[in-house]
Every structure is written in structure tokens, then in C-alpha cells.
Design an enzyme around this catalytic site. Structure first.
Site, short mmCIF file in Angstrom:
data_model
loop_
_atom_site.label_atom_id
_atom_site.label_comp_id
_atom_site.label_asym_id
_atom_site.label_seq_id
_atom_site.Cartn_x
_atom_site.Cartn_y
_atom_site.Cartn_z
N TYR A 104 0.84 -1.20 0.00
CA TYR A 104 0.00 0.00 0.00
C TYR A 104 0.88 1.27 0.00
O TYR A 104 1.89 1.32 0.71
CB TYR A 104 -0.91 -0.03 1.23
N LYS A 201 -12.02 0.97 5.57
CA LYS A 201 -12.45 0.28 4.36
C LYS A 201 -13.64 -0.63 4.68
O LYS A 201 -14.68 -0.15 5.09
CB LYS A 201 -11.26 -0.47 3.74
#
Ligand SMILES: *Cc1c(COP(=O)(O)O)cnc(C)c1O
Length: 388
Positions: A104, A201
Site C-alpha cells: 500500500y 475500508k
């Protein structure tokens, strides 16, 4: 009374860590908007002293998340990066970390632009190849940082193999489980030491809160994590904890729909003339499909695909969608679409980006839980409008 941790996932997601309020019987965990707590005598408190150190709404969330990951201990943070930072706090200068090369972006940034300055060394390798990871181990390797499925190409890393390599090296194995969620994949059961989450998320799930968490099975490790959680202070407020608790209650049903919709769209794209390649671990053509089928309960809600298109044409496609919202982030009930080359992965120099397979025509979609026919029709009208 049965310990709620003995129940199945969907039951635990609703009940674990969430007893009715003792004082009032309120069913939902109250939002304890509160910084400090009365002491019955100096040092004689009722479990809470100060809300950076601990807050009852946060405790319920931490217990809930621990239960979902099948772990003993949960710690919540004000963001996923706050959680990741806390894992790095466990290191000392001179230590070495191995991470996947498509980690990420925010994780890559904190590694290379923050902790590298404290003389922590990082090696970025292809973690889908355990031999390459084992070869990267050094005397001073203290942490393997695993992310699976990866972003945006959805490669799948063998968590058990990574945990074995870490154990052999006397290093910690931490897994960022944000993309899969504990509904689909539980790294602690595969030998990982720490699970990390961006609650922003799927766990929050409604694009209305930023948060992070770390879960572990090891009391000593949890105590260290708790020390840094309190010392550094990236802790979430009670309103944020409440929102995530509200989100986790529906995680199972949401993930089922995310996965069903994503599977349907991945196959539809795979058959589509405008699409060159579809990246989805649920497709048999995916290079890590068998591992994904073994390691995960389903294949998740993220789909990436490469159009036979220029940077500008692909940018037009993501601009023309009407049901899919053009936005970064992922994991909410609403479908999002983005172009990695100009958005999430724009910071990577072009040559490096292309070498990593992040082409100009690549599009990443977070498939929401709308009706799948509306989603497919939306992609089709965007293709029609943008690809002449
Ligand atoms: C979003 C994300 C993070 C960072 O979390 P924030 O809540 O944005 O700080 C870390 N890892 C992955 C895989 C993510 O998607």
C-alpha cells in the site's frame, strides 16, 4: 452463559464485545464521549482513568475486532496508518524489514520516508515467491510485512509460508488484512503474529469513518502495542469507534454481496472485447487462484482490469461512470472506480510504474453492493462514451 467467542463469525460480529450497557440496559454500545473518569480513591479507578489510555466504546470495538480475527487482543487506532506506525514502533534502528514491492502506498511512504531516517532498513521483494523472501532474510531482519491480496493487481501471498520464514528468522510476521477482512481470511490462524487493519475500508464499510486496528494472540506483544498506543496517542474517538462497531455487525452480509457482485463483474469484463486483462483472484486464469481458493473463504470485492486504451481514454472511462463514483479508497457499500496511474499510484515514477504492471489503461474498481446489473450497465455506457 456461553462465551460469545464460541459462536460463528456472523454471530460474533453482532455480539462479541457488546453486552447491553450495565447501567441502563441500552442495547447498543453507548458513545462514551468522555476524557476522564472518577476515582474512588487515589489510584482506585473502575477500569478507566483517561480516554487516550482506554475508553469503554473503544474497548467494545477492540474486543469485537479481536473476536472477528480469532485473536485474544485488539487495539484500535485513529487510522490504518496509526496502526501501521505502531507496529514500526516495535523496531529499533539497525533493524531490517521485508515487505512486498506492491505494498500500500502509505505503507511504502512511512517505511521509506519516515522510518528509513531512523536507520531501519527495508527490502521490497516479490512476496508471491517465498524463495525470494527467504533469500532476503538477513541477520537483522525483525519484521515481515505482508499484504494480500495486493493493491491494485490483487496478487495473493502465501501467509503460512511467510509466517514460517518469519519464525525461522526470529522475526515478527504482520499481515495487513484490509483487503480481505477477517470474514474471508484470518492470518493469525495461518501463523501470523499481528493482523493490521484500515477500519476505514470494509470493516467500517460505509465511507464515513477513518480508523485502524492491530490484533494479536500474544499477551506480551499486546502489552508492547498497548504501550505505544498510549504513548504515541493515535487513538480513535468514541464516535468513530461506534461507527466501526455499527459497520462490523453487517460485515458478513456485506462481504457476501461484495464478493458475488465482484465475481459477476470480473467474468463479464473477462469476456468483454474492450478489456485486455482482468485481475481478480477468483478467475481461474489468475496466477495465484489456487492459493487464494485455499487461503480465503471467497475472493473479495476488488477488481482491476486493463483496457486496450490510452491514459486519456482510460481517464475518460472512469470519468463517465454514473453509478460508480470516481474516488480513491475502497470497501464501502457504494462502488468506486479509479485510475491508478493518475490517482492512487501517481507518485510512482512512470518507468517503475509500468515495470510493475500498472499500465496507463489500468482501472481499479471497489465493487459495492448495488444491483450488479446496474453496475455492468454503467461500465458499458462508460466504455461506449469514452472508447471510440
Ligand atoms: C487504506 C489502507 C491503509 C491505510 O489506512 P488509513 O485508514 O487510510 O490510514 C493501509 N493498508 C491498506 C491495504 C489500505 O487499503
Amino acid at each position: 452463559m456461553t462465551d460469545s467467542d464460541d459462536f460463528r463469525f456472523e454471530t460474533r460480529s453482532i455480539h462479541s464485545g457488546q453486552e447491553p450497557d450495565e447501567k441502563t440496559g441500552a442495547l447498543m454500545t453507548p458513545i462514551y464521549a468522555n476524557s476522564t473518569y472518577v476515582q474512588d480513591g487515589p489510584g482506585d479507578h473502575r477500569g478507566y482513568e483517561y480516554s487516550r489510555t482506554g475508553n469503554p466504546t473503544r474497548t467494545d470495538l477492540e474486543d469485537n475486532l479481536a473476536s472477528l480475527e480469532g485473536g485474544e487482543y485488539g487495539r484500535a487506532f485513529s487510522s490504518g496508518m496509526g496502526a501501521i506506525n505502531t507496529v514500526l514502533n516495535l523496531l529499533s534502528s539497525g533493524d531490517h524489514v521485508i515487505a512486498s514491492e506492491d505494498v500500500y502506498g502509505g505503507t511504502h511512504r512511512i517505511f521509506t520516508q519516515v522510518y528509513a531516517d531512523y536507520d531501519v532498513e527495508f527490502s521490497f521483494v516479490d512476496m508471491t515467491d517465498p524463495d525470494e523472501v527467504a533469500d532476503a532474510v538477513r541477520e537483522n531482519t525483525e519484521l515481515l510485512w505482508v499484504e494480500t491480496p495486493t493493491n491494485p493487481l490483487l496478487n495473493v501471498v502465501d501467509i503460512a509460508a511467510m509466517a514460517d520464514i518469519a519464525a525461522d528468522a526470529d522475526a515478527l510476521c504482520a499481515v495487513d488484512n484490509t483487503f480481505a477482512t477477517p470474514y474471508l481470511q484470518r492470518p493469525l490462524e495461518l501463523g501470523a503474529d499481528i493482523v493490521s487493519h484500515s477500519l476505514t475500508k470494509y470493516l467500517g464499510g460505509h465511507s464515513d469513518v477513518v480508523g485502524g486496528a492491530l490484533i494479536t494472540d500474544d499477551a506480551e506483544l499486546d502489552e508492547q502495542i498497548g504501550f505505544y498506543q498510549n504513548s504515541v496517542g493515535a487513538t480513535p474517538g468514541p464516535h468513530d469507534c461506534f461507527l466501526v462497531l455499527r459497520g462490523t455487525k453487517t460485515l458478513g452480509v456485506r462481504m457476501d454481496r461484495h464478493c458475488d457482485n465482484a465475481r459477476d463483474i470480473a467474468h463479464w469484463l473477462d469476456d468483454h472485447d474492450a478489456v485486455d486483462t482482468v485481475y481478480y483472484p477468483g478467475l481461474e486464469s489468475h496466477p495465484n487462484h489456487e492459493l487464494a481458493a485455499e487461503q480465503m473463504n471467497d475472493f473479495g470485492g476488488m477488481v482491476s482490469f486493463e483496457l486496450d486504451a490510452s491514459l486519456e481514454e482510460a481517464a475518460d472511462v472512469v470519468s463517465e461512470t454514473e453509478v460508480f463514483t470516481l474516488a480513491e479508497s475502497l470497501g464501502g457499500v457504494e462502488s468506486l472506480i479509479e485510475q491508478p496511474a493518475t490517482m492512487t499510484h501517481a507518485a510512482i515514477p512512470k518507468e517503475e510504474r509500468l515495470a510493475a504492471g500498472l499500465t496507463d489503461g489500468l482501472i481499479r474498481a471497489s465493487i459495492g453492493i448495488e444491483h450488479v446489473d446496474d453496475l455492468k450497465a454503467d461500465l458499458q455506457q462508460a466504455f461506449d462514451a469514452a472508447l471510440k
